[in-house]
Design a protein around this motif. Structure first.
Motif, PDB file in Angstrom:
ATOM      1  N   GLN A 196      38.417 -53.907 -70.413  1.00  0.00           N
ATOM      2  CA  GLN A 196      37.021 -53.988 -69.983  1.00  0.00           C
ATOM      3  C   GLN A 196      36.268 -52.750 -70.444  1.00  0.00           C
ATOM      4  OE1 GLN A 196      35.689 -55.373 -66.169  1.00  0.00           O
ATOM      5  NE2 GLN A 196      37.721 -56.123 -65.591  1.00  0.00           N
ATOM      6  N   ASN A 197      35.063 -52.959 -70.952  1.00  0.00           N
ATOM      7  CA  ASN A 197      34.199 -51.858 -71.363  1.00  0.00           C
ATOM      8  C   ASN A 197      32.766 -52.149 -70.947  1.00  0.00           C
ATOM      9  OD1 ASN A 197      36.433 -52.021 -73.715  1.00  0.00           O
ATOM     10  ND2 ASN A 197      35.757 -49.900 -73.498  1.00  0.00           N
ATOM     11  N   SER A 198      32.054 -51.105 -70.580  1.00  0.00           N
ATOM     12  CA  SER A 198      30.645 -51.232 -70.246  1.00  0.00           C
ATOM     13  C   SER A 198      30.003 -49.851 -70.312  1.00  0.00           C
ATOM     14  CB  SER A 198      30.464 -51.830 -68.846  1.00  0.00           C
ATOM     15  OG  SER A 198      29.097 -51.857 -68.482  1.00  0.00           O
ATOM     16  N   ASP A 199      28.725 -49.807 -70.666  1.00  0.00           N
ATOM     17  CA  ASP A 199      27.998 -48.541 -70.633  1.00  0.00           C
ATOM     18  C   ASP A 199      27.715 -48.081 -69.211  1.00  0.00           C
ATOM     19  OD1 ASP A 199      27.967 -48.330 -73.350  1.00  0.00           O
ATOM     20  OD2 ASP A 199      25.906 -49.030 -73.608  1.00  0.00           O
ATOM     21  N   GLY A 200      27.878 -48.968 -68.242  1.00  0.00           N
ATOM     22  CA  GLY A 200      27.511 -48.630 -66.874  1.00  0.00           C
ATOM     23  C   GLY A 200      26.030 -48.840 -66.645  1.00  0.00           C
ATOM     24  N   PHE A 201      25.579 -48.484 -65.449  1.00  0.00           N
ATOM     25  CA  PHE A 201      24.232 -48.865 -65.008  1.00  0.00           C
ATOM     26  C   PHE A 201      23.365 -47.645 -64.703  1.00  0.00           C
ATOM     27  CE2 PHE A 201      27.560 -51.664 -63.100  1.00  0.00           C
ATOM     28  CZ  PHE A 201      27.571 -52.581 -64.137  1.00  0.00           C
ATOM     29  N   ILE A 202      23.657 -46.536 -65.402  1.00  0.00           N
ATOM     30  CA  ILE A 202      22.938 -45.283 -65.181  1.00  0.00           C
ATOM     31  C   ILE A 202      22.307 -44.813 -66.490  1.00  0.00           C
ATOM     32  CG2 ILE A 202      23.253 -42.814 -64.684  1.00  0.00           C
ATOM     33  CD1 ILE A 202      23.289 -44.498 -62.173  1.00  0.00           C
ATOM     34  N   ASP A 203      21.077 -44.317 -66.407  1.00  0.00           N
ATOM     35  CA  ASP A 203      20.425 -43.630 -67.521  1.00  0.00           C
ATOM     36  C   ASP A 203      20.383 -42.137 -67.201  1.00  0.00           C
ATOM     37  OD1 ASP A 203      19.799 -45.840 -69.186  1.00  0.00           O
ATOM     38  OD2 ASP A 203      18.124 -46.351 -67.870  1.00  0.00           O
ATOM     39  N   SER A 251      21.648 -39.448 -58.082  1.00  0.00           N
ATOM     40  CA  SER A 251      20.407 -38.986 -58.698  1.00  0.00           C
ATOM     41  C   SER A 251      19.583 -38.176 -57.698  1.00  0.00           C
ATOM     42  CB  SER A 251      19.586 -40.197 -59.170  1.00  0.00           C
ATOM     43  OG  SER A 251      18.263 -39.832 -59.463  1.00  0.00           O
ATOM     44  N   LEU A 252      19.056 -37.035 -58.148  1.00  0.00           N
ATOM     45  CA  LEU A 252      18.151 -36.259 -57.300  1.00  0.00           C
ATOM     46  C   LEU A 252      16.888 -37.044 -56.981  1.00  0.00           C
ATOM     47  CD1 LEU A 252      18.326 -32.636 -58.771  1.00  0.00           C
ATOM     48  CD2 LEU A 252      19.429 -33.517 -56.718  1.00  0.00           C
ATOM     49  N   ASP A 253      16.510 -37.949 -57.875  1.00  0.00           N
ATOM     50  CA  ASP A 253      15.325 -38.776 -57.645  1.00  0.00           C
ATOM     51  C   ASP A 253      15.648 -40.053 -56.888  1.00  0.00           C
ATOM     52  OD1 ASP A 253      13.551 -37.023 -59.013  1.00  0.00           O
ATOM     53  OD2 ASP A 253      14.353 -37.756 -60.917  1.00  0.00           O
ATOM     54  N   ARG A 254      16.895 -40.183 -56.473  1.00  0.00           N
ATOM     55  CA  ARG A 254      17.356 -41.277 -55.611  1.00  0.00           C
ATOM     56  C   ARG A 254      17.116 -42.646 -56.243  1.00  0.00           C
ATOM     57  NH1 ARG A 254      14.692 -37.674 -52.680  1.00  0.00           N
ATOM     58  NH2 ARG A 254      12.950 -38.990 -52.037  1.00  0.00           N
ATOM     59  N   ASN A 255      17.501 -42.745 -57.542  1.00  0.00           N
ATOM     60  CA  ASN A 255      17.404 -44.005 -58.265  1.00  0.00           C
ATOM     61  C   ASN A 255      18.560 -44.071 -59.262  1.00  0.00           C
ATOM     62  OD1 ASN A 255      16.614 -42.257 -60.344  1.00  0.00           O
ATOM     63  ND2 ASN A 255      14.443 -42.667 -60.027  1.00  0.00           N
ATOM     64  N   ARG A 256      18.420 -44.854 -60.302  1.00  0.00           N
ATOM     65  CA  ARG A 256      19.493 -45.003 -61.286  1.00  0.00           C
ATOM     66  C   ARG A 256      19.301 -44.089 -62.504  1.00  0.00           C
ATOM     67  NH1 ARG A 256      22.575 -49.639 -60.217  1.00  0.00           N
ATOM     68  NH2 ARG A 256      21.603 -51.091 -58.757  1.00  0.00           N
ATOM     69  N   THR A 257      18.462 -43.078 -62.375  1.00  0.00           N
ATOM     70  CA  THR A 257      18.244 -42.127 -63.457  1.00  0.00           C
ATOM     71  C   THR A 257      18.726 -40.754 -63.020  1.00  0.00           C
ATOM     72  OG1 THR A 257      16.317 -43.350 -64.247  1.00  0.00           O
ATOM     73  CG2 THR A 257      16.542 -41.073 -64.974  1.00  0.00           C
ATOM     74  N   ASN A 667      19.967 -31.295 -51.786  1.00  0.00           N
ATOM     75  CA  ASN A 667      20.580 -30.899 -53.054  1.00  0.00           C
ATOM     76  C   ASN A 667      19.554 -30.699 -54.163  1.00  0.00           C
ATOM     77  OD1 ASN A 667      23.105 -30.238 -54.244  1.00  0.00           O
ATOM     78  ND2 ASN A 667      23.063 -32.132 -55.425  1.00  0.00           N
ATOM     79  N   ASP A 668      18.273 -30.780 -53.826  1.00  0.00           N
ATOM     80  CA  ASP A 668      17.228 -30.723 -54.845  1.00  0.00           C
ATOM     81  C   ASP A 668      16.430 -29.423 -54.695  1.00  0.00           C
ATOM     82  OD1 ASP A 668      15.217 -31.121 -56.668  1.00  0.00           O
ATOM     83  OD2 ASP A 668      14.836 -33.195 -56.079  1.00  0.00           O
ATOM     84  N   TYR A 678      21.052 -39.733 -50.132  1.00  0.00           N
ATOM     85  CA  TYR A 678      21.411 -39.957 -51.531  1.00  0.00           C
ATOM     86  C   TYR A 678      22.431 -41.083 -51.592  1.00  0.00           C
ATOM     87  CZ  TYR A 678      19.134 -35.500 -52.562  1.00  0.00           C
ATOM     88  OH  TYR A 678      18.221 -34.484 -52.705  1.00  0.00           O
ATOM     89  N   GLU A 679      22.160 -42.065 -52.452  1.00  0.00           N
ATOM     90  CA  GLU A 679      22.996 -43.259 -52.498  1.00  0.00           C
ATOM     91  C   GLU A 679      23.547 -43.501 -53.904  1.00  0.00           C
ATOM     92  OE1 GLU A 679      21.429 -46.618 -49.646  1.00  0.00           O
ATOM     93  OE2 GLU A 679      19.717 -45.706 -50.686  1.00  0.00           O
ATOM     94  N   GLN A 680      24.750 -44.014 -53.937  1.00  0.00           N
ATOM     95  CA  GLN A 680      25.299 -44.586 -55.166  1.00  0.00           C
ATOM     96  C   GLN A 680      25.104 -46.091 -55.078  1.00  0.00           C
ATOM     97  OE1 GLN A 680      29.390 -43.621 -56.046  1.00  0.00           O
ATOM     98  NE2 GLN A 680      29.596 -45.282 -57.526  1.00  0.00           N
TER      99      GLN A 680
END
Length: 695
Positions: A196-203, A251-257, A667-668, A678-680
């Protein structure tokens, strides 16, 4: 909760309405592989949910994570590249950092103990069983709250094979192959390979990359079965897993970036081998034995500041890395009585279990007291020995009494680079007593009482921080006691002979004594944390769970699972003097549900639709951060053409942000280190296409 009595009434009435004098041969028997005698699920007391290969297809599941949302009263947390920590009925761990955890919910794959590793591709899945509630008499200390028992496909008498491929968004790819055959009448084998391979869901905005939380996993399994005589069967099982995943999730911005300049990693390489024997030449009993060995090396680390150098004048820049080695040798012998070996009219099981496990850790981190890079090394060696048994005594007219008991002792030898050398030991016991009424082969009513346990241990992180002198209050947290769980349960299982209706309902009430919770001390509200496992007095967990299947007509089947759960912490005041007594426990959503439908449009064309939902829950027993309620919508359209199957699918079609791990702290540096949740997040909207060829 007025619907609960109605559900129980419906299940009881449907069970009793099934005619016992109809042909039993037409009953579809789903055997419970984790039970001592591998009986039908409708004949085993306890709340057990089972999924097979077809159930995994329905939701386009590619990993163990993807299957768990189908089950009532099951939750999981990540804190790694995959969901690794499982909770049953609100009980279970959420992470592992310095201190070695004792899992409340274990994982067995082909009988090999993967508890705490939680890694598995499922392309060769034969059956996954989820045992809910204490299962000490069956599985021991790793089944305080339940057990996941996964069985993969094995050797066959004739050639069978399957090739499959999947392409999906986020540059995701999966290739899998299985083949099984027999060399001659006595020897058979099977081989399964998966990548299995994937880039994942984070920028990662700072590095301008979209693959810092990537997936790169290889799984290989091989089985060799040899039957030299009718009364003896031997099987060799080998597993190999190579996981080279990234870890950049918060993410410090609490999103997927994210903004990390030093993304982490979540690497595991494990090898396992098991020798299984089934010998039935004894007049009084069948002997089943397994000797297994597993070794696993892991490298888990992350960017502690979640940012880059230069983000703010008040910044800090550190990493945290955990290098672990785990070795285990396990031996399990059991005798299962034959009709000639009964004690009076009672069937019996007698077993012996022994295990030796070692856990070695090297942590590389920034020491804030010394203001320099530092390391911490610890070693834990654990020996377990247990004797267990079960007695099934039938009475008249379908009544029976099942009693089980397990006595277990563990001895720990702990040492670390702070100069601590501690020996710890305890004797524990688990039991169950079940009064069963087998209405007919398809219907069971049971009343169950059970007791589970898990080991205590040493808080190495607390000991090390206390030795520094600045956190002397941690001296009181040098160790933690074993936990005990008592469970009372009433359940009903019933199905029609033609399988048009299947219903299973269980209501339970559980008492937790000396419940183990994860505690943290943050003395200066800075980046330094000290973690430890604490005992929080008592706890209460009670509720109801059910699974139903309805064949509405030959072209339409409906599946429904649902649960309601109420939990409460006992007397628990943290070292920071926060009082959480009486609050709901962590990772314990009040309700969850899963609804799925199979619509056979034509003989070749099938449409699957699924919806899973879960209530909000607390992320920790030591703070009040909560997840959000969510719904997961999935769909799959498949076309069967001779040996080919082609499918298009989507998961999380509503594109919801689903929290699978959460923390509450500051943490910011950009906002003065104010505290936030902060969530994953789990995967966003997924869509893909799959093709398989079976021969």
């Amino acid at each position: 909760m007025r619907f609960i009595p109605s559900l129980l009434t419906l299940a009881v009435c449907s069970s009793f309405s099934i005619q016992a004098n109809e042909a039993e041969a037409s009953v579809e028997r789903i055997s419970v592989q984790g039970d001592f005698r591998q009986q039908s699920v409708q004949q085993v007391a306890g709340s057990i949910a089972i999924v097979g290969e077809q159930d995994a297809k329905r939701t386009s599941a590619q990993h163990l994570d993807d299957l768990l949302s189908q089950f009532a009263n099951i939750n999981f947390s990540a804190g790694a590249s995959r969901g690794r920590y499982i909770q049953v009925r609100g009980i279970g761990e959420r992470s592992e950092f310095v201190d070695t955890i004792n899992p409340s919910v274990g994982i067995l794959i082909d009988g090999i103990d993967y508890s705490g590793l939680g890694i598995s591709g499922i392309s060769d899945l034969a059956q996954l069983e989820v045992f809910r509630g204490p299962e000490a008499s069956r599985f021991g200390a790793n089944a305080l709250a339940g057990m996941l028992n996964l069985t993969t496909k094995g050797p066959t008498a004739t050639p069978e094979g399957k090739l499959s491929a999947t392409l999906a968004n986020y540059d995701s790819r999966q290739l899998a192959a299985q083949f099984s055959n027999s060399i001659k009448q006595q020897v058979g084998y099977s081989l399964a390979l998966e990548q299995q391979n994937s880039d994942g869901f984070i920028d990662n905005a700072f590095l301008n990359r979209d693959d810092t939380n990537n997936i790169d996993e290889f799984t290989g399994r091989f089985k060799l079965r040899y039957q030299p005589m009718d009364t003896l069967a031997l099987q060799l099982v080998t597993h190999f897993v190579d996981q080279d995943n990234g870890y950049d999730a918060f993410s410090l911005d609490r999103n997927r970036t994210t903004l990390s300049d030093q993304p982490g990693q979540d690497q595991i390489r494990s090898k396992a081998i098991a020798l299984q024997a089934d010998y039935s030449a004894l007049r009084f009993a069948t002997l089943q034995a397994q000797l297994s060995w597993l070794t696993a090396d892991s490298d888990y680390g992350f960017d502690e500041d979640w940012s880059y150098v230069g983000i703010h004048p008040d910044e800090y820049s550190t990493t945290d890395r955990y290098l672990r080695t785990r070795d285990q040798l396990t031996l399990d012998y059991r005798f299962i009585s034959t009709p000639e070996g009964k004690l009076g009219n009672s069937d019996w099981v007698l077993g012996l279990y022994a295990a030796n496990k070692s856990f070695d850790l090297t942590r590389q981190f920034w020491n804030w007291d010394l203001w320099q890079a530092d390391s911490f090394v610890s070693s834990l060696s654990r020996s377990n020995a247990a004797v267990y048994g079960e007695l099934t005594t039938p009475f008249s007219a379908g009544w029976s009494l099942v009693s089980g008991l397990r006595l277990e002792r563990y001895d720990d030898d702990y040492s670390d680079s702070s100069g601590n050398a501690i020996k710890n030991h305890d004797s524990m016991w688990g039991a169950k007593l079940s009064l069963n009424y087998q209405v007919n082969p398809q219907a069971l009513v049971y009343l169950l009482a059970s007791r589970g346990y898990k080991a205590g241990g040493v808080n190495g992180d607390a000991l090390a921080k206390a030795a520094d002198g600045n956190l002397s209050e941690l001296n009181s947290k040098a160790s933690f006691k074993p936990e005990t769980l008592y469970n009372a349960e009433f359940g009903v299982k019933g199905s029609a002979l033609d399988q048009s209706i299947t219903a299973r309902v269980a209501a339970f009430y559980m008492w937790r004594d000396d419940m183990q919770v994860k505690g943290w001390l943050n003395p200066d509200s800075g980046p330094q944390f000290a973690g430890f496992i604490d005992n929080a007095g008592s706890g209460r967990n009670y509720g109801i769970e059910m699974e139903n299947r309805l064949q509405l007509d030959p072209q339409l089947a409906l599946f429904l699972s649902a649960s309601w759960l109420k939990t409460k912490l006992g007397n628990y005041i943290t070292l920071d003097e926060e009082n959480f007594s009486g609050r709901e426990q962590a990772q314990a959503p009040r309700f969850s549900y899963s609804v799925a439908a199979d619509w056979y449009i034509t003989e070749a064309l099938t449409f699957n639709l699924s919806l899973q939902g879960k209530d909000a829950f607390f992320y920790s027993d030591g703070h009040n951060a909560r997840s959000s309620r969510y719904e997961l919508l999935g769909a799959r359209l498949s076309y069967q053409l001779s040996n080919w199957e082609l499918a298009v699918w989507t998961r999380n079609a509503l594109d919801q942000d689903i929290g699978v791990r959460g923390f509450y702290f500051g943490n910011d540096p950009r906002d003065g280190y104010q505290s936030h949740v902060y969530e994953q997040f789990a995967e966003p909207r997924r869509f893909g296409a799959s093709a398989s060829y079976q021969f």
